[in-house]
Design a protein around this motif. Structure first.
Motif, PDB file in Angstrom:
ATOM      1  N   UNK A   1       0.838  -1.201   0.000  1.00 20.71           N
ATOM      2  CA  UNK A   1       0.000   0.000   0.000  1.00 20.71           C
ATOM      3  C   UNK A   1       0.872   1.249   0.000  1.00 20.71           C
ATOM      4  N   UNK A   2       1.923   1.250   0.808  1.00 24.27           N
ATOM      5  CA  UNK A   2       2.751   2.452   0.915  1.00 24.27           C
ATOM      6  C   UNK A   2       3.423   2.796  -0.415  1.00 24.27           C
ATOM      7  N   UNK A   3       4.192   1.880  -1.033  1.00 27.21           N
ATOM      8  CA  UNK A   3       4.805   2.266  -2.310  1.00 27.21           C
ATOM      9  C   UNK A   3       3.797   2.513  -3.434  1.00 27.21           C
ATOM     10  N   UNK A   4       2.742   1.718  -3.496  1.00 31.38           N
ATOM     11  CA  UNK A   4       1.764   1.950  -4.569  1.00 31.38           C
ATOM     12  C   UNK A   4       1.172   3.352  -4.443  1.00 31.38           C
ATOM     13  N   UNK A   5       0.840   3.744  -3.204  1.00 35.01           N
ATOM     14  CA  UNK A   5       0.207   5.052  -3.005  1.00 35.01           C
ATOM     15  C   UNK A   5       1.096   6.163  -3.523  1.00 35.01           C
ATOM     16  N   UNK A   6       2.396   5.999  -3.323  1.00 32.22           N
ATOM     17  CA  UNK A   6       3.311   7.075  -3.696  1.00 32.22           C
ATOM     18  C   UNK A   6       3.741   6.958  -5.160  1.00 32.22           C
ATOM     19  N   UNK A   7       4.044   5.744  -5.603  1.00 28.80           N
ATOM     20  CA  UNK A   7       4.560   5.603  -6.969  1.00 28.80           C
ATOM     21  C   UNK A   7       3.501   5.918  -8.014  1.00 28.80           C
ATOM     22  N   UNK A   8       2.227   5.841  -7.653  1.00 33.73           N
ATOM     23  CA  UNK A   8       1.174   6.179  -8.608  1.00 33.73           C
ATOM     24  C   UNK A   8       0.967   7.678  -8.741  1.00 33.73           C
ATOM     25  N   UNK A   9       1.552   8.451  -7.800  1.00 36.26           N
ATOM     26  CA  UNK A   9       1.264   9.888  -7.753  1.00 36.26           C
ATOM     27  C   UNK A   9       1.630  10.659  -9.018  1.00 36.26           C
TER      28      UNK A   9
ATOM     29  N   UNK B   1       5.829  15.680   0.395  1.00 32.50           N
ATOM     30  CA  UNK B   1       6.315  14.896   1.535  1.00 32.50           C
ATOM     31  C   UNK B   1       6.343  13.414   1.187  1.00 32.50           C
ATOM     32  N   UNK B   2       5.251  12.934   0.592  1.00 33.98           N
ATOM     33  CA  UNK B   2       5.172  11.517   0.244  1.00 33.98           C
ATOM     34  C   UNK B   2       6.270  11.141  -0.747  1.00 33.98           C
ATOM     35  N   UNK B   3       6.452  11.985  -1.754  1.00 31.09           N
ATOM     36  CA  UNK B   3       7.451  11.668  -2.775  1.00 31.09           C
ATOM     37  C   UNK B   3       8.864  11.733  -2.216  1.00 31.09           C
ATOM     38  N   UNK B   4       9.096  12.718  -1.345  1.00 30.74           N
ATOM     39  CA  UNK B   4      10.438  12.807  -0.773  1.00 30.74           C
ATOM     40  C   UNK B   4      10.700  11.624   0.146  1.00 30.74           C
ATOM     41  N   UNK B   5       9.660  11.209   0.878  1.00 29.46           N
ATOM     42  CA  UNK B   5       9.845  10.102   1.811  1.00 29.46           C
ATOM     43  C   UNK B   5      10.183   8.814   1.076  1.00 29.46           C
ATOM     44  N   UNK B   6       9.541   8.588  -0.049  1.00 29.81           N
ATOM     45  CA  UNK B   6       9.701   7.290  -0.701  1.00 29.81           C
ATOM     46  C   UNK B   6      10.463   7.351  -2.017  1.00 29.81           C
ATOM     47  N   UNK B   7      10.417   8.490  -2.711  1.00 19.16           N
ATOM     48  CA  UNK B   7      11.006   8.543  -4.042  1.00 19.16           C
ATOM     49  C   UNK B   7      12.426   9.086  -4.072  1.00 19.16           C
ATOM     50  N   UNK B   8      12.736   9.941  -3.107  1.00 16.23           N
ATOM     51  CA  UNK B   8      14.017  10.635  -3.167  1.00 16.23           C
ATOM     52  C   UNK B   8      15.181   9.685  -2.913  1.00 16.23           C
TER      53      UNK B   8
END
Lengths: 309, 492, 322
Positions: A175-183, C47-54
């Motif tokens: 859930x966590x990566x899907x929520x963010x990677x879909x953004x 925030x979400x992108x920095x937390x997980x994508x950066x």
């Protein structure tokens, strides 16, 4: 000639004339031609599913007969039964179905909520560094998921170390990566839909005394329902079909449907095509029916309500 | 490591209660918190001391202790406290009291149900002491490999017991992901197994695993056709091709469309079969760090495979897409008198419901060139222990159970897998159930292991592409092998 | 950095953004309030992108400057050695070539067929729900099993297509076609399946875009005597431009990252002739070479950005020419 046919058609049944919205479709007004094209398109688009349905009704020997059996001699639902009852370390495909539904739904809701806010800001508001920020949002989606597998894993582990939340091995790890990677994709798509709404609408609303945010909530949001729904479907199906993270961040209890299907249908050297196709049909058909029903209900319902309110 | 945890002072247990809550949220109960001492157990993680930089962090696997101490505790100025709190947390886990120990076991899908039955039996026997949670992995080899790597990278101690391919022990032992099991076994213990089953897990002088079941490339033939066309089974390449030619001509009316079936798809099996042709010509690929794949014998072995498709046309023109299951389908249909395949093919080839040739299937060691002996390529799966596991003793108890005579006998009888124990393979009741086991001892005895490389994947990836390219008639055997020599020659 | 940002203006322009920032000094209270709202709305996403994508992004670039070790452990700084190795690696160039051709051909195919499908499904006729279902189906099949099913249908021995051709007496059982074993046929099939699989996404987006075009516009075009294709070319498509551009960007990103659609279908065979950069990254990861796989991943990222800009530039040019 087409012109005459067009007029005749119009005279006969203007309400269901082909493409009453787009005049040009009338060159196709010969019903036969239209439905021939529909048939071809449908055949092409449905082809593997049609073949999957046929294969799923075959006996194991028929699925690998040489040359291939085109129609099962004695259609049977054994493969469906086997797909439903295959036991993987105490879990069955029903569990994986449920996992897929939960994971895809929750992450789609989160993604859509966050993306909606951001897309509106990008599309409608003036602020500094807009293109730079959009570039950052976009750039973070440009690394192949394969390269992100281990780094994101470390973040999931970190969540346990720092926050005490165990994600790795649970559906939370998806859930966590899907929520963010879909953004990024959701934002890009929503921006385009926001752009299509005339600016005058919210200006009128603001003149009526609404704040900018109220105008967004009450005027713009309802109008983007079709676009919102389209985006949500895209995000949802993307999550539904994801394989790499679903394989690597889970334990058997948190497998999603794609991983479950691959696991139950293959042994070390042999793929059981009967079970594979049966499971695929069971995964795909309800999903598509559900989307079609929802689309009809939700979109028409909400947009109708929005116009009234 | 265990003693280190036990030594932790009692008054820290408060912190543990809080942390335990988080642990309980995990669906999988057995995924224990990271060991406090795993920096020590992981030889590759350099102890970088107190200085912390992002780059250090990227370079070394995240360690819970280091992260917490550096990232959080260091932030509030109490660096020294971090490791202690976490050591104490380790105590609260099952390691201290040794109540019920939960083990996680990662193994591939087994659709006979045997694996589940074995685990259930173990859980019954050790009720209240050890509980094993069997986590089923997809059977696609690359998927499994990646899942193991991900699990090890997480350093979570789960899975405790791993069921891995024979080419993986070194790849997992060298980064420090597998625990040595030398102190659990002695020479006496290892004599229970086929010699290669006890050495396949040996890396740099330490033992990291023992084989659970064996596999080997075998020469399948149609007993009825061999009888009809001369009676003696060909063992050399020349005799093989000659008889295949004869049978193809003579039996064309009876549905024989091809002569010799061998894997040609871009998968591991083509490298194995090339090695078999090479070994059968008296060649090998040298020693780790000094591999040679482009000598004349090596090229000839590949050329032989190529010529079967394109010159003598004794093998199907589409061999370059045929996997073991496809070969089996053709063989079952009676399309070919000869086939190279793994042991799994024996039972379905003799199943009257699925196979037209049931009852007429024989197996033998691989073919060779004149004056040499044939050698099948061995395969199979190895049991090992995760280096991050907090329950290594219990993990060994489980492995010992899986390797015991009674469990192995059940495995062979019910799943048809070849036990790594000669006493099971030679057991008359087992042989009564699976007749070819009477021959498997000889076939296994002639088998060769793949080179014991530290990074077998780096060897096989370019080899698969090169061999498949030759079998697709894209390039000559010499060009292909000369091309990969520079890539694989120095692999250790 | 300035050069990198310049083309994003095109993104802005093409999606109709009016984000020309005023110098901060000249901003009125209203503008500042708007900016506050904007940042409030953006903060969660950032925030979400920095937390997980950066972290993954930095890690990937950082590893591309590392070599040695195994699975990212015990690597050491190597400068640009990996990039130099790329330059001399024939497999990289052939994978790159495959990825580029794959992207150009499949994205073009998806755009054209997806748009056509959407125009068709937007026409009003009884039973058009079948077309809507037809749009969804290919896409709803999990990629992991989709490629296995397609490979099954094209199997050399027991595949459906060879069987159909045998039944039609086009070929005999002895002359079955080795679909996946020939470079050309395997490549073309990959293109076809990739187009088939993802034209749905374009169709869905275009369909939503079409619904927002008011009927009056078509009515006006009809009154002017425009033919269907004139209307399509001069009215419909220009109005769809923002949607089409977004669909294009989304497809480019995914086509350049393509992995599982090919891996389960041909795994890059015969030889390495259908190996793309995604497969190359995967094989380097399973070989334990994080440095090299990260280098290829970084190249894919740069390539994606370049491709998007190239497409946008071409599009904006042809649009202004018209």
């Amino acid at each position: 000639m087409a012109h005459i046919a067009e007029q005749a058609d119009q005279a006969r049944e203007p309400s269901i004339a082909v493409g009453s919205k787009q005049p040009g479709w009338r060159f196709l007004s010969s019903r036969a031609a239209l439905y021939l094209i529909v048939a071809v398109v449908v055949l092409v688009q449905f082809f593997p599913i049609i073949w999957s349905v046929l294969t799923s009704l075959m006996s194991p020997a028929e699925t690998t007969s040489i040359p291939a059996t085109l129609l099962p001699a004695h259609p049977s639902l054994t493969n469906y039964q086997q797909a439903l009852t295959s036991d993987i370390g105490g879990f069955k495909i029903g569990q994986f179905y449920l996992n897929s539904v939960i994971v895809s739904t929750v992450s789609t809701i989160v993604t859509m909520f966050l993306a909606m806010l951001a897309a509106y800001a990008f599309a409608r508001l003036n602020f500094r560094f807009k293109s730079q920020i959009l570039l950052i949002v976009l750039a973070l989606s440009l690394f192949p998921p394969l390269a992100q597998l281990i780094p994101i894993l470390r973040i999931l582990i970190l969540s346990k170390t720092i926050l005490g939340i165990q994600l790795f091995g649970t559906i939370g790890a998806l859930i966590v990566p899907y929520s963010v990677l879909g953004l990024p994709l959701a934002i890009l798509i929503l921006i385009a839909f926001f752009q299509e709404i005339p600016k005058d609408l919210e200006e009128a609303a603001m003149i009526d005394g609404m704040s900018r945010f109220q105008a967004f909530l009450r005027v713009i949001l309802p109008l983007t329902i079709p676009g919102f729904f389209t985006t949500a479907i895209i995000v949802f199906v993307g999550n539904w079909n994801e394989y790499l993270f679903a394989l690597n961040y889970t334990t058997t209890s948190s497998y999603t449907l794609p991983v479950g299907i691959v696991t139950i249908s293959q042994s070390e050297y042999v793929t059981n095509f009967g079970i594979l196709t049966a499971a695929t049909v069971m995964a795909v058909v309800p999903l598509v029916v559900l989307i079609l029903l929802l689309e009809r209900r939700i979109v028409s319902g909400l947009t109708a309500g929005a116009v009234k309110g | 490591m265990v003693s280190d945890e036990r030594a932790a002072p009692d008054h820290f247990s408060h912190a543990c209660v809080v942390r335990k809550k988080g642990d309980c949220m995990a669906v999988n109960d057995a995924s224990q918190p990271t060991t406090s001492g795993h920096e020590a157990s992981s030889p590759s993680a350099p102890g970088t001391g107190a200085s912390w930089s992002l780059l250090d962090d990227l370079k070394t696997p995240l360690s819970r202790r280091r992260l917490l101490s550096r990232g959080v505790i260091a932030g509030i100025g109490a660096t020294a406290l971090g490791p202690l709190i976490l050591s104490a947390c380790g105590t609260s886990s099952s390691a201290a009291k040794k109540g019920l120990v939960n083990l996680t076991y990662y193994a591939l899908q087994d659709n006979t149900g045997e694996q589940t039955a074995e685990v259930n039996l173990f859980n019954q026997q050790y009720a209240g002491k050890i509980h094993v949670d069997y986590q089923v992995l997809p059977t696609v080899a690359t998927d499994q490999y990646q899942k193991f790597v991900t699990a090890f990278q997480s350093q979570s101690g789960s899975p405790d017991v791993v069921h891995i391919d024979v080419t993986w022990p070194a790849q997992f032992a060298i980064p420090g992901w597998l625990a040595p099991i030398d102190h659990y076994v002695n020479a006496q213990y290892l004599t229970q197994f086929f010699p290669s089953a006890g050495t396949v897990g040996k890396v740099n002088g330490k033992l990291y695993g023992i084989q659970r079941y064996m596999d080997i490339g075998m020469f399948y033939y149609r007993t009825d056709l061999v009888k009809k066309y001369g009676g003696t089974l060909p063992t050399t390449r020349d005799a093989l091709t000659a008889m295949a030619q004869q049978i193809m001509q003579g039996e064309a009316a009876n549905g024989v469309t091809t002569g010799i079936l061998f894997p040609g798809k871009k998968i591991e099996a083509i490298v194995d079969h090339w090695l078999e042709n090479l070994w059968g010509a008296g060649g090998d690929i040298g020693t780790p760090g000094n591999l040679q794949v482009n000598g004349q014998t090596q090229i000839d072995a590949l050329q032989f495979m190529h010529d079967l498709i394109y010159t003598s046309k004794l093998s199907p023109s589409g061999t370059n897409t045929l996997a073991p299951a496809d070969l089996l389908a053709l063989f079952q249909k009676g399309a070919a008198p000869f086939m190279r395949n793994w042991t799994f093919a024996y039972t379905p080839a003799n199943d009257p419901k699925a196979s037209k040739v049931a009852g007429n299937v024989g197996v033998a060691p691989m073919w060779s060139t004149a004056g040499n002996q044939g050698h099948g390529c061995t395969g199979g799966w190895v049991l090992g222990i995760n280096a991050f596991s907090q329950n290594k003793d219990e993990a060994w108890t489980f492995i010992d159970f899986l390797l015991s005579q009674s469990t192995q006998k059940s495995m062979s009888e019910n799943a048809g897998l070849i036990s790594s124990r000669p006493d099971v393979v030679n057991d008359p009741t087992v042989q009564a159930k699976i007749p070819y086991f009477s021959q498997i001892g000889t076939i296994l005895g002639s088998g060769f292991n793949r080179p014991p490389l530290q990074n077998y994947n780096a060897f096989t990836t370019p080899m698969q592409a090169a061999i498949n390219g030759v079998l697709s008639n894209q390039m000559s055997a010499a060009d292909a092998l000369n091309g990969v020599q520079s890539q694989v020659g120095a692999i250790k | 950095m300035q050069a990198t940002f310049a083309p994003t203006d095109e993104v802005r322009e093409s999606t109709g953004m009016s984000g020309a920032a005023l110098p901060p000094g000249r901003r009125g209270p209203l503008a500042r309030r708007e900016e506050r709202l904007a940042f409030a709305m953006l903060t969660p996403v950032l925030l979400a992108l920095f937390a997980l994508g950066l972290y993954p992004a930095i890690t990937t670039v950082w590893y591309s400057l590392q070599s040695g070790g195994y699975q990212g452990i015990n690597t050491s700084y190597a400068g640009f050695a990996n990039y130099i190795r790329l330059f001399h690696d024939p497999l990289f160039w052939s994978s790159l070539r495959f990825s580029l051709l794959f992207s150009i051909i499949t994205v073009s195919g998806q755009m054209i067929l997806g748009t056509a499908l959407a125009l068709f499904a937007n026409a009003k006729f009884p039973g058009r729900w079948v077309l809507r279902a037809a749009i969804l189906f290919p896409w709803a099949i999990p990629t992991a099993t989709n490629s296995v099913i397609w490979a099954y249908m094209f199997n050399y021995q027991y595949g459906l297509f060879n069987s159909i051709l045998i039944h039609l007496h086009v070929i005999t059982p002895a002359t079955t076609i080795n679909w996946l074993g020939g470079t050309t046929s395997a490549t073309v099939l990959i293109y076809i399946i990739a187009i088939w699989k993802a034209n749905s996404l374009v169709a869905l987006l275009v369909l939503a875009g079409l619904q927002s075009i008011p009927d009056e516009i078509y009515e006006a075009a009809r009154v002017d005597g425009a033919t269907y294709f004139q209307t399509l070319w001069r009215v419909t498509l220009p109005l769809l431009r923002p949607t089409l551009i977004v669909a294009l960007i989304v497809r480019i990103i995914e086509s350049l990252q393509a992995f599982d659609i090919i891996s389960a279908f041909t795994n890059g065979s015969p030889g390495t002739s259908t190996q793309n950069l995604g497969l190359y990254i995967y094989s380097e990861i399973s070989n334990g070479d994080f440095g090299y796989s990260s280098t290829i991943a970084t190249v894919v990222m740069v390539l994606t950005v370049a491709f998007i800009f190239f497409y946008l530039r071409t599009l904006t040019r042809s649009a202004s020419a018209r």
